[in-house]
Design a protein around this motif. Structure first.
Motif, PDB file in Angstrom:
ATOM      1  N   UNK A   1      12.456   6.039  -5.797  1.00  0.00           N
ATOM      2  CA  UNK A   1      11.835   5.533  -4.583  1.00  0.00           C
ATOM      3  C   UNK A   1      12.796   4.562  -3.911  1.00  0.00           C
ATOM      4  N   UNK A   2      12.811   4.615  -2.567  1.00  0.00           N
ATOM      5  CA  UNK A   2      13.692   3.714  -1.827  1.00  0.00           C
ATOM      6  C   UNK A   2      12.867   2.981  -0.781  1.00  0.00           C
ATOM      7  N   UNK A   3      13.046   1.663  -0.725  1.00  0.00           N
ATOM      8  CA  UNK A   3      12.427   0.833   0.310  1.00  0.00           C
ATOM      9  C   UNK A   3      13.548   0.403   1.250  1.00  0.00           C
TER      10      UNK A   3
ATOM     11  N   UNK B   1       0.817  -1.230   0.000  1.00  0.00           N
ATOM     12  CA  UNK B   1       0.000   0.000   0.000  1.00  0.00           C
ATOM     13  C   UNK B   1       0.842   1.267   0.000  1.00  0.00           C
ATOM     14  N   UNK B   2       1.996   1.262   0.702  1.00  0.00           N
ATOM     15  CA  UNK B   2       2.840   2.461   0.763  1.00  0.00           C
ATOM     16  C   UNK B   2       3.480   2.723  -0.589  1.00  0.00           C
ATOM     17  N   UNK B   3       4.006   1.650  -1.222  1.00  0.00           N
ATOM     18  CA  UNK B   3       4.633   1.801  -2.537  1.00  0.00           C
ATOM     19  C   UNK B   3       3.589   2.243  -3.566  1.00  0.00           C
ATOM     20  N   UNK B   4       2.406   1.662  -3.503  1.00  0.00           N
ATOM     21  CA  UNK B   4       1.348   2.041  -4.437  1.00  0.00           C
ATOM     22  C   UNK B   4       0.962   3.502  -4.259  1.00  0.00           C
TER      23      UNK B   4
ATOM     24  N   UNK C   1      12.014  -3.396  14.198  1.00  0.00           N
ATOM     25  CA  UNK C   1      12.342  -3.370  12.769  1.00  0.00           C
ATOM     26  C   UNK C   1      11.702  -2.116  12.195  1.00  0.00           C
ATOM     27  N   UNK C   2      12.540  -1.232  11.662  1.00  0.00           N
ATOM     28  CA  UNK C   2      12.054   0.021  11.072  1.00  0.00           C
ATOM     29  C   UNK C   2      11.951  -0.139   9.565  1.00  0.00           C
ATOM     30  N   UNK C   3      10.767   0.097   9.008  1.00  0.00           N
ATOM     31  CA  UNK C   3      10.529   0.007   7.575  1.00  0.00           C
ATOM     32  C   UNK C   3      10.114   1.383   7.069  1.00  0.00           C
ATOM     33  N   UNK C   4      10.707   1.813   5.965  1.00  0.00           N
ATOM     34  CA  UNK C   4      10.490   3.160   5.471  1.00  0.00           C
ATOM     35  C   UNK C   4      10.468   3.161   3.948  1.00  0.00           C
ATOM     36  N   UNK C   5       9.545   3.920   3.360  1.00  0.00           N
ATOM     37  CA  UNK C   5       9.466   4.123   1.913  1.00  0.00           C
ATOM     38  C   UNK C   5       9.622   5.618   1.658  1.00  0.00           C
TER      39      UNK C   5
END
Length: 597
Positions: free
Chosen positions: A504-506, A486-489, A515-519
């Motif tokens: 864009x960077x994932x 959903x974030x990438x979309x 666990x840190x996840x960032x877009x």
């Protein structure tokens, strides 16, 4: 009904008056009495503190000066040096040093206290004196000042204090207070000249209250000094003259009593000061009691007025509520008899009316709506069962359809791109329709995300580039399905739309036990107002969005100790969407058997 309502209102108001207003009035009366007693005691204490402050301050000067000079003039060496100096005889070097030390000792007193003008030592028969500034010849001011006080002392008097006026009627007129003390071993005196103006300023500062007036009077009641806005000095002098001369023993006299000065009632307190003999008098206006009494009573009177309004309000509210409850119960009985639906009041049980109404409602609901509730439960169960069966059919149908399209694309002998995209979509569908309660590893989630990105590349071409920055130690972390898509979309559809080339960077990394996840994207970004609107839409539980709102809800449900999505954006620079989840190593379940047709 109205007459009965008025009757109950008056009855309740009287009950509240007995409970609330009468205790409030009693509190006002008790507080008034206690305040009056307290203020009387405070006035006495203020008088005593003012007198003690003046006594202590004057004692620091007079006692130390007189004691020090009595000690010095009682020494043979002092007598000898003073006689030589006053006779104008030549002094030896040691005598001159000794005389200089005497002058320094006298000068220390004038420097230490502003209201001490001079300190001097005088021996009878000479026209000179030793002062704080050295040996000086007696001037006309001296003869009309301290010398006149000393010469008027009787042989029996050892100390004397008196006011003098130097240069009376002239521009240089000065009012002074002179303290003379006879020396022990020589015929002469030690004289201390006090500046009355400065002394009165010091006494004024020592007052505990502005309502207090302080006076210094001699044994005949004559005023020596005063402090504060002290009026009626003649009345006070006459009164103190009668008081001090009325009895031989001052210890037996009353030192505190009420007097009237300038039509003002005042509490007077006086104490004697020995060596020299004078008296310290303090007065405080009775108005001080009334001022403080008004300050104390005003909140209480205001409280009584508020209590009166509260009584009327409570009586009205309680009466109205009681009759509203009665009317509601009568209406409920009528509705029950007519077979109409009864609405259950949404309130807590506060009194007997609520207990009765709740019991009536419970009986009605248990007997009238039981069958309806049972039928509604059966309907929901059947609907849920049908929905579950339908969800089992749709994935198989869509998946088989995609496989058919894949085979048709292969028959067309294309470059394989259509076939690859169909395969990716088939895998994505299978991944997304698998049991959503079953966790996956971050590696599986990223594999699914890469397939989704390839499909988007087929749609948008090379208009965007995506990078993956994932630490190795988080690849086996446990996550839930469709966490990153959903974030990438959102970035593809909103942030990069209209740009020639978007980036864009994932990123995924481990920070402690998280666990840190960032877009991150370099899209158009958002203004502060747009960002605030987005955050409100995400936080709205009634929102039907299936993108970021859906993801934020799932994060909060799955990880309630975390805070959901964190969004930062700057207009024309880009947007960052991140979230944290607890680190937990993924443990796959037992392998499943069976294939999807």
């Amino acid at each position: 009904m109205k007459g009965m309502k008025r009757k109950f209102f008056l009855k309740r108001m009287w009950n509240f008056v007995v409970v609330m207003l009468i205790p409030a009035l009693l509190l006002v009366a008790v507080t008034t009495y206690m305040t009056f007693v307290t203020q009387m005691h405070r006035m006495t204490q203020d008088n005593e503190r003012g007198i003690e402050a003046v006594r202590s301050n004057i004692s620091l000067v007079l006692d130390s000066v007189l004691a020090q000079n009595s000690y010095m003039t009682g020494m043979t060496r002092t007598n000898m040096v003073l006689n030589k100096a006053l006779k104008r005889e030549s002094l030896s070097y040691t005598d001159a040093i000794y005389l200089r030390s005497l002058v320094s000792s006298l000068n220390s007193m004038t420097n230490a206290y502003d209201y001490v003008d001079s300190v001097l030592i005088y021996i009878d028969g000479y026209d000179r004196a030793l002062t704080s500034s050295g040996l000086v010849n007696l001037s006309a001011d001296d003869y009309s000042g301290w010398y006149s006080v000393y010469s008027s002392m009787s042989d029996a008097e050892r100390t004397c204090i008196a006011p003098v006026v130097v240069n009376a009627g002239k521009a240089s007129e000065r009012r002074q207070l002179v303290v003379c003390a006879r020396m022990l071993t020589m015929e002469g005196c030690v004289a201390v000249t006090l500046n009355i103006s400065h002394l009165q300023e010091i006494i004024a500062v020592l007052r505990p209250s502005d309502n207090q007036h302080l006076y210094l009077v001699d044994g005949s009641g004559r005023l020596l000094a005063k402090a504060g806005d002290a009026g009626a000095t003649e009345e006070l002098q006459n009164l103190m003259g009668k008081t001090l001369s009325g009895a031989g023993n001052t210890a037996e006299q009353e030192h505190e009593f009420w007097i009237k000065l300038d039509d003002r009632d005042c509490l007077l307190n006086w104490q004697s000061y020995q060596n020299p003999d004078f008296y310290i008098v303090s007065t405080i206006d009775r108005a001080m009691i009334l001022e403080n009494l008004g300050e104390r009573l005003m909140p209480l009177l205001l409280m009584a007025v508020v209590a009166l309004y509260a009584i009327v309000f409570l009586a009205y509210v309680n009466t109205k509520r009681s009759f509203d409850e009665i009317n509601l119960m009568l209406q409920m009985f009528e509705d029950a008899e007519a077979g109409r639906t009864i609405q259950r009041p949404q309130r807590k049980v506060n009194d007997e009316y609520d207990v009765i109404m709740n019991n009536i409602l419970m009986m009605f609901l248990n007997n009238t709506y039981l069958n309806i509730q049972l039928k509604e439960k059966q309907y929901r169960q059947q609907n849920a069962e049908l929905t579950a069966l339908q969800l089992q059919i749709n994935p198989h149908f869509l998946y088989n359809t995609l496989q058919t399209l894949d085979m048709e694309a292969r028959k067309l002998n294309d470059d394989g791109r259509i076939s690859a995209v169909v395969g990716y979509v088939s895998d994505i569908l299978k991944y997304s329709l698998t049991n959503p309660q079953k966790s996956v590893s971050l590696r599986e989630e990223l594999d699914y995300l890469k397939k989704y990105v390839e499909v988007q590349h087929y749609r948008f071409g090379d208009s965007f580039i995506i990078y993956y920055e994932v630490d190795d130690d988080v690849m086996d972390a446990e996550v839930f399905r469709l966490m990153l898509q959903p974030v990438v979309e959102n970035s593809l559809l909103h942030a990069l739309r209209g740009n020639e080339r978007g980036y864009m960077k994932v990123r995924a990394r481990r920070i402690g036990d998280k666990v840190n996840l960032r877009v991150i994207d370099n899209g158009d970004g958002m203004t502060r107002e747009e960002l605030e609107t987005l955050r409100k839409r995400i936080a709205d539980r009634n929102s039907r969005s299936i993108g970021l709102t859906n993801l934020d809800r799932r994060l909060r449900l799955r990880y309630p100790e975390e805070t959901g999505l964190r969004i930062c954006s700057i207009k024309n620079l880009g947007t960052s969407v991140s979230f944290c989840i607890p680190y937990k190593k993924y443990t796959p379940d037992a392998p499943q058997t069976g294939k999807t047709e």
